[in-house]
Design a protein around this motif. Sequence first.
Motif, PDB file in Angstrom:
ATOM      1  N   LYS A  19      73.492  24.976  59.581  1.00 10.37           N
ATOM      2  CA  LYS A  19      73.764  26.346  60.018  1.00 10.37           C
ATOM      3  C   LYS A  19      72.729  26.793  61.052  1.00 10.37           C
ATOM      4  CE  LYS A  19      76.233  28.398  56.088  1.00 10.37           C
ATOM      5  NZ  LYS A  19      77.295  29.029  56.889  1.00 10.37           N
ATOM      6  N   GLU A  20      71.473  26.391  60.855  1.00 12.99           N
ATOM      7  CA  GLU A  20      70.419  26.753  61.807  1.00 12.99           C
ATOM      8  C   GLU A  20      70.645  26.098  63.161  1.00 12.99           C
ATOM      9  OE1 GLU A  20      66.771  25.657  60.036  1.00 12.99           O
ATOM     10  OE2 GLU A  20      66.876  27.151  58.406  1.00 12.99           O
ATOM     11  N   LEU A  21      71.417  24.991  63.173  1.00 14.83           N
ATOM     12  CA  LEU A  21      71.743  24.312  64.424  1.00 14.83           C
ATOM     13  C   LEU A  21      73.039  24.813  65.048  1.00 14.83           C
ATOM     14  CD1 LEU A  21      70.836  20.646  63.358  1.00 14.83           C
ATOM     15  CD2 LEU A  21      69.424  22.274  64.647  1.00 14.83           C
ATOM     16  N   GLY A  22      73.652  25.816  64.403  1.00 19.64           N
ATOM     17  CA  GLY A  22      74.867  26.405  64.972  1.00 19.64           C
ATOM     18  C   GLY A  22      76.171  25.890  64.383  1.00 19.64           C
ATOM     19  N   ARG A  23      76.105  25.047  63.370  1.00 19.84           N
ATOM     20  CA  ARG A  23      77.322  24.523  62.750  1.00 19.84           C
ATOM     21  C   ARG A  23      77.646  25.313  61.481  1.00 19.84           C
ATOM     22  NH1 ARG A  23      77.095  18.754  61.103  1.00 19.84           N
ATOM     23  NH2 ARG A  23      79.386  18.905  61.180  1.00 19.84           N
ATOM     24  N   PHE A  24      78.828  25.061  60.960  1.00 21.64           N
ATOM     25  CA  PHE A  24      79.278  25.627  59.687  1.00 21.64           C
ATOM     26  C   PHE A  24      79.137  27.155  59.654  1.00 21.64           C
ATOM     27  CE2 PHE A  24      77.650  21.402  57.783  1.00 21.64           C
ATOM     28  CZ  PHE A  24      78.777  20.736  58.264  1.00 21.64           C
ATOM     29  N   PRO A  25      79.975  27.851  60.425  1.00 22.31           N
ATOM     30  CA  PRO A  25      79.847  29.310  60.477  1.00 22.31           C
ATOM     31  C   PRO A  25      80.305  30.025  59.203  1.00 22.31           C
ATOM     32  CG  PRO A  25      81.770  28.591  61.739  1.00 22.31           C
ATOM     33  CD  PRO A  25      81.047  27.349  61.326  1.00 22.31           C
ATOM     34  N   ARG A  26      81.073  29.375  58.391  1.00 21.40           N
ATOM     35  CA  ARG A  26      81.579  30.056  57.197  1.00 21.40           C
ATOM     36  C   ARG A  26      80.492  30.181  56.134  1.00 21.40           C
ATOM     37  NH1 ARG A  26      87.612  27.386  56.272  1.00 21.40           N
ATOM     38  NH2 ARG A  26      88.542  28.128  58.222  1.00 21.40           N
ATOM     39  N   PRO A  27      80.679  31.124  55.158  1.00 23.50           N
ATOM     40  CA  PRO A  27      79.689  31.279  54.080  1.00 23.50           C
ATOM     41  C   PRO A  27      79.572  30.011  53.248  1.00 23.50           C
ATOM     42  CG  PRO A  27      81.158  33.190  54.177  1.00 23.50           C
ATOM     43  CD  PRO A  27      81.733  32.172  55.106  1.00 23.50           C
ATOM     44  N   LEU A  28      78.419  29.854  52.615  1.00 26.32           N
ATOM     45  CA  LEU A  28      78.144  28.682  51.799  1.00 26.32           C
ATOM     46  C   LEU A  28      79.091  28.643  50.604  1.00 26.32           C
ATOM     47  CD1 LEU A  28      76.131  26.288  51.513  1.00 26.32           C
ATOM     48  CD2 LEU A  28      74.813  27.745  49.961  1.00 26.32           C
ATOM     49  N   LYS A  29      79.854  27.566  50.484  1.00 25.72           N
ATOM     50  CA  LYS A  29      80.811  27.447  49.375  1.00 25.72           C
ATOM     51  C   LYS A  29      81.025  25.978  49.020  1.00 25.72           C
ATOM     52  CE  LYS A  29      85.267  29.182  47.754  1.00 25.72           C
ATOM     53  NZ  LYS A  29      86.561  29.817  48.137  1.00 25.72           N
ATOM     54  N   ASN A  30      79.946  25.281  48.740  1.00 23.59           N
ATOM     55  CA  ASN A  30      80.061  23.877  48.331  1.00 23.59           C
ATOM     56  C   ASN A  30      80.411  23.792  46.849  1.00 23.59           C
ATOM     57  OD1 ASN A  30      79.343  22.907  50.879  1.00 23.59           O
ATOM     58  ND2 ASN A  30      77.165  23.102  50.409  1.00 23.59           N
TER      59      ASN A  30
END
Length: 274
Positions: free
Chosen positions: A115-126
Amino acid sequence: MFGGENSVGKTIVVAGRSFQVVGVIDDWQPMPKFYDVNNGAFNETEELFMPFTLKEELELPNWGNNNCWKSPDGEGYKAFLQSECINTQMWVELPNATAKAEYMDYLNNYVMEQKELGRFPRPLKNRLSNVMQWMERQEVVEEDAKMMMWLSFMFLLVCLLNTIGLLLAKFTGKSAEIGLRLALGASKADLFKQHLVETAMIGLLGGFAGLGIAILGLQGIKSLYGDFVGDLATLDISMVSFTLFIALLSSIAAGLYPTWRACNIVPASQLKSQ
């Protein structure tokens, strides 16, 4: 391919490339095929497996679902692998709850880093699903199959109610005999055991008859659907044992009330009536 000889170390050619055999898989046919429900949960297992690391080197294609929330940046196979397209299922073996929690932390930390690199814009849901949870989410077992199961239990309940009525009539018809035996000194416990054993034998015979009908039904299903259901429309020893156990348990449960009624008649009234 090698006439039954040990093929470890031998070479086979697949799609114009040579591969060395490093192991032979024993008979293994999980049903459903939980690790690949997208391509057919009830299909046969693959005949050949190779290391996952060869996927990029050989540019192996994908079979199943490809889900992309963003188009690949560029053309070609490498661009596809580096894109935001989900095309691979990952299975891991986690022996206990501690290992599961540690692996979940690893996944969450990886996502937060990305996320810090700009990927995975959606909320955390693993989330981690075990085999049964995964198959349930993928609806491997259709709703109509579950409906048929509940209909079967309802049919069993109707049969039990009929059995109770028939046994009640049967044992009531033997009231004179039961009354005479009680008058001659037979105990209620002995009579109860005798009639309960009789009921159990009826249930056991019914279980065998039901198995015969089930086998005929499975043969009919195979003739209708062919080889597709060959591995599904079968009865193994555990299913046969469970069927006989259910038949025995159900008949005994259905015979408890009629047996109790038969063993609690008043001998004097039966002797006077005779």
